[in-house]
Design an enzyme around this catalytic site. Sequence first.
Site, PDB file in Angstrom:
ATOM      1  N   GLY A 154     -35.588  33.191  -1.799  1.00 46.50           N
ATOM      2  CA  GLY A 154     -36.719  32.536  -1.156  1.00 46.50           C
ATOM      3  C   GLY A 154     -37.761  32.106  -2.167  1.00 46.50           C
ATOM      4  O   GLY A 154     -38.949  32.050  -1.847  1.00 46.50           O
ATOM      5  N   GLY A 155     -37.300  31.818  -3.402  1.00 42.90           N
ATOM      6  CA  GLY A 155     -38.249  31.540  -4.471  1.00 42.90           C
ATOM      7  C   GLY A 155     -39.098  32.783  -4.708  1.00 42.90           C
ATOM      8  O   GLY A 155     -38.622  33.917  -4.639  1.00 42.90           O
ATOM      9  N   SER A 240     -30.782  33.225  -5.844  1.00 42.57           N
ATOM     10  CA  SER A 240     -31.851  32.231  -5.813  1.00 42.57           C
ATOM     11  C   SER A 240     -33.107  32.840  -6.448  1.00 42.57           C
ATOM     12  O   SER A 240     -33.076  33.275  -7.586  1.00 42.57           O
ATOM     13  CB  SER A 240     -32.089  31.751  -4.386  1.00 42.57           C
TER      14      SER A 240
END
Length: 540
Positions: A154-155, A240
Amino acid sequence: MNKSIYLVATFAVIASCTNISQRKIGQMTVQNPYDRVCITDQSTITHTKYGDVQGYKEGDIFTFKGIQYAKAERFMPPVAPDKHEGVLKCRLYGPKAPQSQTFDWTGNQQTDYAFGNQFVREPMDEEGCLVLNVWTKGLNDGKKRPVFVWIHGGGYSTGSGHDLPCYEGRALAEKGDIVTITLNHRLNLLGFADLSGLGGCFENSVNLGLQDIVKALEWVRDNIEYFGGDPSNVTIAGQSGGGGKVSTLLAMPSAHGLFHKAIIQSGSTIKQALPENTRPAGLRFAKELGLTAANPEKAKEYTYEELLAAYERSNKVADSPISGLRLLGSPVVDGVILQRHPFDPTAPEISKDIPVIIGTDFNEFSFENTPLTEQEARDILTSKYGDGTDKYIETFKRVYPDKTPREMVSIDLMFTPSAIRQSCLKSDQNGAPVYSYLFTWKPETNYLGALHGMELPFMMNNVMLQSEMTGNTPEAHILEDLMSSAWISFVKTGNPNTKGLPEWVPFTSSKQATMIFDNNCYIRYNNNDVKELYGLTDIK
């Protein structure tokens, strides 16, 4: 081929069993979750250094959810949680960190991406978000199981340890007899705004989200033996933004010794932000709030939404080098918490002896994978490559002779080059091995392709829980078994080799061995065509 597939009941607190019936579906053995009997008696209580906690038992697995690992005041570093009397029930997921509804990807977006991911809507709470979840086969049994700590994506702005169905840690814990942990930590401006420029009580108010994760790892070190785990055999992994956090933790002195292996999935991070950019942004934000080191209590006067608005107002300036998701904060080389870039100019010396898996997905953020004709693909590519289009197509076909015209367009050319560069830097240390992979499998039931996160249900052994993405086909379950077995092997030993896969040899800068995960898995050595395709011709 035998295969165990696990379904999660709608409300896990009321479903557990000790005698699981089985039935055959093709070559797979399926365990029936409806035969599980819930156990919430004294056997589900264990100790922590902060007090006793009670989970529940589902089949062979003890589950604990929402265990507090730290506490923190707004914009302050985390500290140990308070001790408690009696037995604290930990059977429901805790809240996620506050995050803007702008990034709530479920929303009303009826897209293939949202359908495939099935993001879980969760309550948000700033004070209660520093929690973790544990799945294990044993409590206080001295078996010293390897520990797998999952750090969500989610960054640096969104997400949680429970926001995807496949994050459920039960299946890995049961299949591999390992302890699986997921966690939440502070995000966006609450976790990554840099207020260290204020000095005083704010001098360490930077990289707070990473400091939270370190605190969670300290909790693992101090408590995981009560959950049947081995604090000297801990693997951290993330995808991510989670991969970016793992990349950064590898370079953090405060995290050194708290983990012993690492996995970076679609999040290879070479550099982080610099204080000459983040500190002015933090000072502008503080000025907007009227916040100084002399009045830290001022920060508590604002709602989260008011903080967001103030941060965005104060940092929408023409000369700001911060953009995109980093506008709400990101890790920074502050000189104390993070003293250097994660992998620039070299891999961090403090993690030289830590084996690492690094990899990506074939398509990543190319979510549109509907078929194209050769000419349609060529027209799209011409707008990007111009006179170099023919050369690009020829190179692509030599590297991927079986791929479609659409995949000439939708191939990821951002995450994979970073992963290869990071793998080279790690390999060049001549320390612990690094293993490289590329996930190219794509579902036949939709047009998602090998998109960003497609590998998650496979390595988490939860293909069925994410059937909207994977299709839940026999082919998917075969690859699920291979990939989850490789991850379990790495968690246990630092070596991902497992029965059914070709030998997964370590990556070196010269040969660049890469495991291709697909219906037919194989090792590819990155030749000059691969380097040309991914823009890596400077790597010799």
